[in-house]
Design a protein around this motif. Structure first.
Motif, mmCIF file in Angstrom:
data_model
loop_
_atom_site.group_PDB
_atom_site.id
_atom_site.type_symbol
_atom_site.label_atom_id
_atom_site.label_comp_id
_atom_site.label_asym_id
_atom_site.label_seq_id
_atom_site.Cartn_x
_atom_site.Cartn_y
_atom_site.Cartn_z
ATOM 1 N N LEU A 76 56.368 37.269 53.306
ATOM 2 C CA LEU A 76 54.764 36.886 52.982
ATOM 3 C C LEU A 76 53.937 37.484 51.675
ATOM 4 N N LYS A 77 52.844 36.571 52.171
ATOM 5 C CA LYS A 77 52.750 36.708 50.531
ATOM 6 C C LYS A 77 50.658 37.341 51.368
ATOM 7 N N LYS A 78 50.457 38.214 50.533
ATOM 8 C CA LYS A 78 48.323 38.561 50.318
ATOM 9 C C LYS A 78 48.899 39.356 52.182
ATOM 10 N N THR A 79 50.096 40.237 51.606
ATOM 11 C CA THR A 79 50.397 41.019 53.333
ATOM 12 C C THR A 79 51.047 42.491 52.831
ATOM 13 N N THR A 80 50.512 43.521 53.880
ATOM 14 C CA THR A 80 50.411 44.924 53.339
ATOM 15 C C THR A 80 51.677 45.535 54.363
ATOM 16 N N PHE A 81 52.166 46.150 54.151
ATOM 17 C CA PHE A 81 53.004 46.757 55.356
ATOM 18 C C PHE A 81 52.736 48.210 55.405
ATOM 19 N N ILE A 82 53.200 49.063 56.707
ATOM 20 C CA ILE A 82 52.991 50.798 57.051
ATOM 21 C C ILE A 82 54.605 50.972 57.466
ATOM 22 N N VAL A 83 55.359 51.366 56.711
ATOM 23 C CA VAL A 83 57.069 51.878 57.348
ATOM 24 C C VAL A 83 56.770 53.585 57.054
ATOM 25 N N LYS A 84 56.819 54.077 58.239
ATOM 26 C CA LYS A 84 56.679 55.375 58.645
ATOM 27 C C LYS A 84 55.578 56.267 57.228
ATOM 28 N N ASN A 85 54.668 55.591 58.088
ATOM 29 C CA ASN A 85 52.935 56.175 57.235
ATOM 30 C C ASN A 85 53.177 56.205 55.592
#
Length: 157
Positions: A76-85
Motif C-alpha cells: 500500500l502506498k500513501k498509507t499510514t499504519f498504527i501498530v501498538k500506538n
C-alpha cells in the motif's frame, strides 16, 4: 530547488526542519520532534508519524510488524499504519531529493499550524531548509490511516 535559511552548508541537518512535498501533501520533516511541536503549537504528548525510506529501514529501527500484515505494508502506498500506538509510513518513492536520501527515517507532519490550512508564508518562516521541485509545493490529500494488529485492520481515516 533547495533553499536554506542561513549561511551554513547543512551542518547538523538532523536537527533542521525541512519543508518539502511528501508522498501525500506538503509537510515538515525532521528528526527533532520537540522542534516540530513548537512550530505546530501542539501538545508534546501527541506523537508524530515516522516516515521510513524503505521497509528495511523500518526493520532496522527494531519496529515489529505483525507477520500477517507485512505484505499489506509493503504494497500500500500513501498509507499510514498504527501498530501498538506507533504510527509509521513507508514512502520509498517520495524521497527524490539528495538531501533526504541520507535519512532512513524522519518525523513527518503537515506543513501548517495545528487545525489550520497550508500557508506558504507561515511555512517559509518556520522551515530551516525548503526543498521544492518543478511542481512546487501543494496541499494534497492526506494519507489513509489504518490501525493494525495480528488479526484485525481498522481504517481510521
Amino acid at each position: 530547488m533547495v533553499k536554506l535559511n542561513g549561511t551554513s552548508r547543512l551542518p547538523d541537518i538532523n536537527s533542521k526542519i525541512l519543508l518539502t512535498q511528501t508522498d501525500t501533501t506538503v509537510g515538515f520533516l525532521s528528526q527533532n520532534a520537540p522542534k516540530l511541536c513548537d512550530i505546530k503549537s501542539r501538545d508534546n504528548a501527541k506523537p508524530f508519524i515516522k516516515v521510513y525510506k524503505n521497509f528495511q529501514a523500518l526493520k532496522r529501527d527494531y519496529k515489529r510488524v505483525p507477520n500477517t500484515q507485512k505484505n499489506r505494508i509493503r504494497r500500500l502506498k500513501k498509507t499510514t499504519f498504527i501498530v501498538k500506538n506507533f504510527s509509521f509510513r513507508v514512502a520509498e518513492d517520495s524521497l527524490h531529493s539528495s538531501v533526504l536520501r541520507k535519512f532512513s527515517w524522519n518525523y513527518s507532519t503537515s506543513a501548517n499550524k495545528s487545525t489550520k490550512n497550508f500557508s506558504r508564508v507561515f511555512c517559509e518562516e518556520k522551515a530551516d531548509i525548503i526543498i521544492e521541485d518543478k511542481n512546487g509545493l501543494f496541499e494534497g490529500k492526506s494519507s489513509k490511516l489504518y490501525k493494525i494488529n495480528n488479526k484485525k485492520i481498522k481504517r481510521l481515516r
